[in-house]
Write an enzyme that holds these catalytic residues in place. Sequence first.
Site, PDB file in Angstrom:
ATOM      1  N   GLU A 502     -22.992  30.008  88.128  1.00  0.00           N
ATOM      2  CA  GLU A 502     -23.184  28.874  87.224  1.00  0.00           C
ATOM      3  C   GLU A 502     -22.206  27.755  87.570  1.00  0.00           C
ATOM      4  O   GLU A 502     -22.594  26.619  87.872  1.00  0.00           O
ATOM      5  CB  GLU A 502     -22.954  29.353  85.796  1.00  0.00           C
ATOM      6  CG  GLU A 502     -22.858  28.276  84.738  1.00  0.00           C
ATOM      7  CD  GLU A 502     -22.347  28.872  83.437  1.00  0.00           C
ATOM      8  OE1 GLU A 502     -23.164  29.003  82.515  1.00  0.00           O
ATOM      9  OE2 GLU A 502     -21.144  29.207  83.366  1.00  0.00           O
ATOM     10  N   ASP A 698     -25.622  29.425  75.947  1.00  0.00           N
ATOM     11  CA  ASP A 698     -26.607  28.977  76.927  1.00  0.00           C
ATOM     12  C   ASP A 698     -27.447  27.828  76.375  1.00  0.00           C
ATOM     13  O   ASP A 698     -27.736  26.857  77.071  1.00  0.00           O
ATOM     14  CB  ASP A 698     -27.532  30.135  77.321  1.00  0.00           C
ATOM     15  CG  ASP A 698     -26.990  30.949  78.485  1.00  0.00           C
ATOM     16  OD1 ASP A 698     -25.765  30.883  78.738  1.00  0.00           O
ATOM     17  OD2 ASP A 698     -27.782  31.669  79.129  1.00  0.00           O
TER      18      ASP A 698
END
Length: 833
Positions: A502, A698
């Site tokens: 990420e 998220d």
Amino acid sequence: MAVATAYVVCAQNPVIKGQFTADPTARVFNGRVYLYPSHDIPSPIEKLKDWFCMADYHVFSSSNLTDWEDHGVIVSQDKVPWVQDGSYTMWAPDCVEKNGRYYYYFPAAPKGEERGFGIGVAVADHPTGPFMPMWKPIKGVHGIDPCVLIDHDGQAYIYYAGGALWMARLKDNMTELASNPVRIDGLPEGFKEGPFAFERNGKYYLTFPWVRKKNGTETLAYAMADHPMGPFTFKGIIMDESPTGCWTNHHSIVQYQNQWYLFYHHNDYSPRFDKNRSVRIDSLCFNADGTIRKVVPTLRGVGIANARNRIDIDRYSSVSSKGVSIDYLDTTDCFKGWKTLFSGKQNALIYNKVDFAQEKVERFTVRVRSPKGGTMTVRADGAKGTVIAKMKLPKSNQWTQASTPVVTPPLGIHDLHFTVQTAGTVEVDWVGFDALPWTQGAFDTHQYRNLFAELGYPQSEIDRKLKRIFHDVFEGPDKVYFEVGDSMAYISDIKNHDVRTEGMSYGLMIAVQFDRKDIFDRLWRWGKTYMQHQNGPLEGYFAWSCKTDGTRNAQGPASDGELYYVTALIFASNRWGNDTGINYLKEAQYILNCSMQKAGMDQSAPLINLEHQLITFTPDKFGGRFTDPSYHLPAFYEVWAKWANDGRSQFWNECAQKSREFLHKAIHPVTGLNPDYCNYDGTLMGGRGIIGDAFRFDSWRVPMNIALDYSWACKDRQWQQQYGNRIQNFLYSQGIDHYVDQYNIDGTAVKDTLQAGTEYKALRHSTGLVATAAAVSLVCTHNKSREFVERLWNLENKPYSDGFFDAYYDGLLRLFAFMHLSGNYRIIEPQNR
């Protein structure tokens, strides 16, 4: 970092911006209007410098005749086997549907012939293609401007021009003649072309451009009959000659939602060269006996304008006889549109059908240039109507955006009446109400909105703050970027003591956006060395978590990392080329090819679930069964379609559309919140969820992701605007300075709070969510959006009251949001090197 002013104003003539379009054929398929025009271009060859030049065809579509989506090129001269190379003769086309298939008819110069035209057919299963051209033109047809009418009994007829107007029956296969062509008689003398035939109430209409005067320009005329092949009786004129001398006109007539419309063209964007035309639309009406009432061309066009979009009042409905005139904003680039010039004390302009919906507007804004100042009054529905706004215009020799509170906010649809009192001349570019988001994406405009500047922050301060936030993340005392040796570096999620795909892929995207090849190459080398699998069932994928020494904490990939890796690598290839030590494009293609080759494997799967064409949570047996809404970045797929060069362009464009459709289902219709994970149909996972069906860490990314898709592609504008308003309204209702970072998707409080890092478990007013909630202001139409932007502007990333501090996730999202809102998160196209 200058402030740009790119947008599309809809519901007015001409209807297609940014490119020339001519010879429009409109058709209604499945409740939507599809527009098939020809495509004028400046000639690349000398012999056509002063003539019509057309190399391909686009198709556009709309559900309201105001907002038109360009679906791209559907047929090109270099992809049709029988068309003469470099002939640029792709003139007026048509498209019809029969038995679920779409037949696209187009003229062009055939190979091996010095003069003359053939008419070809391309076939598709969808109105936007892909269209497959037949190998040869229709045998026995020599001419231009095909039109096909399918009668009630299924029999198809083709009409075309070539020295006269001709017609013939078509076979059921729609690609061959069933009868010899016959000349259409009963028409007046004079040049005729561009036939368009249609049926209404048992009468058949043959309409056509006609030059009725020697050395004159084209009118639009028509004849009527009781049968598709006549005999036809001439009836008269639909539209007179162009008032500005445009030599051609070409048209189609279609009924949509109980109203008939005339599609035609004019040289609005090319006043000095009438071989570059633009499509217009006006309403068309019939008399009781079935004859057609003459259509007077208008600037206003058709459709209903949205009050919360920029409205070009130069496309007026009517004006006073004195005190109002129109001119181009820039005579060297007419695509920039027009301006309205008001002078004196006796002037008026009416712009009709503006929709304020059922929510009150708060502010009126005008882009104006007024050296001597003045006063603008805006009323609803006429000179004696209710005053909506009254503004004292600033004195300025430069274009200025001026704003004032609305006096009486109207609801519903109204005509707007404008008057200006001035001692000099007041120039107006556009007007609008409330936040006024742009209405076209950077794929088309190549421009980016600087919302900070629009709110009045000085550009020097915007640049300084963006530079400092970048410094905080990559160089400051709380940095998350760490160099290793002389050639590598990683980004660490410090609170979790690891390196994640990420953060690494985010770092690559930021580096290429800031033109920091040094940072990009270091991050890429570390990731490729320690995280990317070079063989086995996971080949090409990246282990999602490693220790800072490169030891893997887990082997499996997380699909969002690869999503960013591929896009950032393509941008690096476009910006820096592939011959400086890393072949960025080859690396992107390697990831994509490895991924797609995993279809049917036991231990891994493609990044994209091939059944649903949606991104997986993780590309394996477990995570491949569901998705994460925050992984959905449709515009990234469009980048892949344009520049990955992996042979999958159509697939990636389809994935972009599927992803947008998915988000409609996954996001709560009232709160705008979404779960961290959900099924491919957007439903909640229930007991199968990893951490419950809630809006958590998220999910914060979704508002910013939708802002990116809006900024770059703007292909789901209406829904995305509603979404932005919806989620900001919910957060605002919780207190703009107090909303927390976890909710059930219906907005209720979560039962269990998800822990951040290894030590801290609490609900917070988190920096990362403040950042993404501000970023979605790019799509919002309400004035609340400005407050969210202001909160981000004044926000520092510092420890919370409980001591928790997140330099990584909060810091990266804050940087991304500042990039977005300053116009510095961009599509990086291939550079001219």
